[in-house]
Structures are given as C-alpha cells and as structure tokens.
Design an enzyme around this catalytic site. Structure first.
Site, PDB file in Angstrom:
ATOM      1  N   GLY A   1       0.804  -1.218   0.000  1.00 12.62           N
ATOM      2  CA  GLY A   1       0.000   0.000   0.000  1.00 12.62           C
ATOM      3  C   GLY A   1       0.837   1.267   0.000  1.00 12.62           C
TER       4      GLY A   1
ATOM      5  N   TYR B   1     -15.041   5.126   8.310  1.00 12.52           N
ATOM      6  CA  TYR B   1     -13.595   5.068   8.500  1.00 12.52           C
ATOM      7  C   TYR B   1     -13.196   5.739   9.822  1.00 12.52           C
ATOM      8  CZ  TYR B   1      -8.667   6.122   7.352  1.00 12.52           C
ATOM      9  OH  TYR B   1      -7.309   6.251   7.360  1.00 12.52           O
TER      10      TYR B   1
HETATM   11  N1  SER Z   1      -5.968   9.824   3.958  1.00 14.34           N
HETATM   12  C1  SER Z   1      -7.068   9.199   4.611  1.00 14.34           C
HETATM   13  C2  SER Z   1      -8.285   9.275   3.816  1.00 14.34           C
HETATM   14  O1  SER Z   1      -8.462  10.247   3.115  1.00 14.34           O
HETATM   15  C3  SER Z   1      -7.296   9.856   5.937  1.00 14.34           C
HETATM   16  O2  SER Z   1      -6.637   9.181   6.926  1.00 14.34           O
HETATM   17  O3  SER Z   1      -9.097   8.412   3.906  1.00 14.34           O
END
Ligand code: SER
Length: 318
Positions: A11, A142
C-alpha cells in the site's frame, strides 16, 4: 534484534515504510506481507509472503514460525471507499486491528504500530489547530473505526501490557504508490495530472483546507515513535500529527510556479462532506514534546519534489 512483520507492504505507506525499516533493522529481519503483489524493490530486497490479516490462525502461525517481535499493521479501507461499503469496511478495519492486538497477547510480538487518522475527528471538533484531547464525534465509517481502534489499542496496552503505538496521520502525499479511496487523495492525483495533462478536475472545493504530510516525514515520525522510550509516551491512544495545512487552490498555485499554465477545475463529490467534517489544521505539540516529532517539508519543497519524481517515473514507463 527485532524481527518485524509489515502487514500491507504493497500500500501507500507500506511500500515506503518496509524499505525504511529494512535499512534500520536489516533486510532479512523485515517480513513484508500483503494480499496484493508488492513493488519490485520490496520483493528483491527481502522476504515477502502473501498473508491475509483477516485470517487469525495463519497470522499466528506466521508470527510464531518467523519469531516476529514487532508488527506494523497498515491494512485498512480508506474513508471514501468505506462509505461505499460501510459494513464490510467496519469488519475489515476492526478485524484487522483486533487480530493483531490478539496476536500480541498470543505470541512473542511485543510492539504494535497501527495508523489512526485525522478522521477520528468530526464536525463538532474544533476545526483549527485541533487539540490532542477534544470532542470526537466522527461521522464516517472510517473515522468511527479509527476512533474505536484507538480505544482498543489503549485498552490492550493498559490491560494486557501490549506496547501499542499509533499516529493520527494527516493526508499522506507520496509519489511511489498511490493511496486509493481516500479523501485526501486529491493532493496526490493533482501532481500526476499536472504532469500528464497539465490540468486537474478536483473533487473538493477550492477552499477546503486539510492537514497533509509528505511521506518522508510520515515515515520518519513512525520510526521515531516506535523507537521512543516507552517512559516518554504520555499517550497510548494515538498522537496528533499536523504536518502542513493547505487548500486545493494553494496546491494549484504552488504547481503554477513550475507550470504557469496549469489549469484546475472543481467538481465536488461525496468526499466534500467527509473533508468538511475533518480538521483544517492540527495541534501536534504533545508528539513534539513527548518524543520529538518534527517535519522537514512544506508545500513548496514538496511540490518541486513531487513534480520531479512523477515526471521521471512517468517518462521511464513510456
Ligand atoms: N488519507 C485518509 C483518507 O483520506 C485519511 O486518513 O481516507
């Protein structure tokens, strides 16, 4: 001597962190794993295995077999993608973390790094210079998974003495591996599109300020936190990391210093609401004080580097 397991080596973070860890701990002591094929330099510089963090028995077997002492668990579904598959994203983000927390109880793994995010904050959080300790009511799948994860990490540290360490990364910007599915991804895409087409159609409004950090600074901070004396860590949830803060309009202006006719248009999509719920800038003074967080890049220096590296990368591909 440490024996390190990196979960998610293919990743955006893993593809750079694995190589940095191999420099510190020796190539043969850093075991790169993912369910996806990694970049060539990871395959060629040390061990790689296909490993699914969701499969606890295999994970435990792997850690025992290779006498793993530290884990970097980077597996996650990012903010934008998680909104498309809420239940699955929750299941993946939480199961991946719980499996590595349990692994630390069941094996010789002593230390666990797990990334949290600015997404733990929500619309009721103070938006500017967001403090370490503040109101946290995330309204994305998230963000909810990251906040729950922080609480579990701290719980395992206090209850089972698992050496859990974590950073609330801002948007991470890098040229090696693209992120995919995040809200802050525009700040990577814009550089690729600047090189490819000299124009970019941005999925956020021009005035959307978000905290961001160049990958080199993020990798340095991660290794620094993991190497810090346990006694220096006043927090066992996750440390705020601020980096820099800018809007799409400001990145476009920084790109125009190199490509004066670069064009940007704005077409906000569902990710605008996610960005609007996140901080615009972060107070990371606790990390600076506890273990010496520092960063080297600003928008200008990062922009020259990103444009140069991506130009070279894309012309080598032709
Ligand atoms: N970069 C991530 C996102 O945009 C945030 O932690 O999901």
């Amino acid at each position: 001597m440490e024996r390190i397991l990196v979960i998610g080596c293919s990743g955006q973070i893993g593809s750079e962190l694995t190589l940095a860890l191999r420099k510190v701990h020796g190539n043969e002591n850093v075991f790169a794993t993912d369910i996806k094929q990694p970049p060539k330099d990871i395959l060629e510089s040390g061990p790689f295995n296909t490993l699914d963090v969701m499969d606890y028995n295999n994970l435990l077997h792997f850690a025992v077999r290779f006498k793993i002492t530290q884990v970097y668990n980077l597996a996650a579904v990012l903010s934008g993608n998680a909104e498309k598959i809420p239940q699955q994203a929750w299941e993946i983000n939480m199961r991946a973390l719980m499996n590595t927390l349990e692994l630390a109880r069941d094996s010789d793994v002593k230390k666990l790094f797990w990334p949290s995010s600015i997404a733990v904050f929500g619309p009721t959080t103070p938006r500017y210079n967001t403090p370490q300790l503040t109101v946290m009511e995330p309204n994305t799948v998230y963000g909810i998974s990251k906040l729950a994860g922080e609480r579990w990490g701290e719980y395992y540290q206090k209850r089972y003495d698992v050496d859990f360490r974590s950073l609330r990364y801002p948007g991470l910007i890098s040229y090696k591996t693209e992120a995919g599915g995040g809200t802050t991804d525009y700040a990577v895409e814009i550089y690729y599109e600047a090189i490819r087409n000299n124009r970019y159609n941005c999925f956020l409004r021009e005035d959307t300020a978000l905290p961001m950090m160049f990958m080199d600074d993020a990798i340095k901070a991660t290794i620094q936190l993991m190497e810090a004396d346990a006694g220096k860590l006043s927090l066992r949830s996750s440390y705020n990391v601020g980096g820099m803060s800018f809007t799409p309009k400001e990145v476009a202006a920084a790109i125009r210093k190199h490509q004066p006719d670069f064009e940007i248009t704005y077409e906000p999509d569902f990710r605008q609401a996610i960005a609007d719920s996140w901080p615009a800038s972060i107070d990371d003074s606790v990390a600076r004080k506890d273990w010496g967080l520092s960063d080297a890049f600003n928008l200008e220096s990062m922009t020259s580097l990103m444009l140069n590296e991506i130009r070279t990368k894309l012309s080598n591909k032709k």
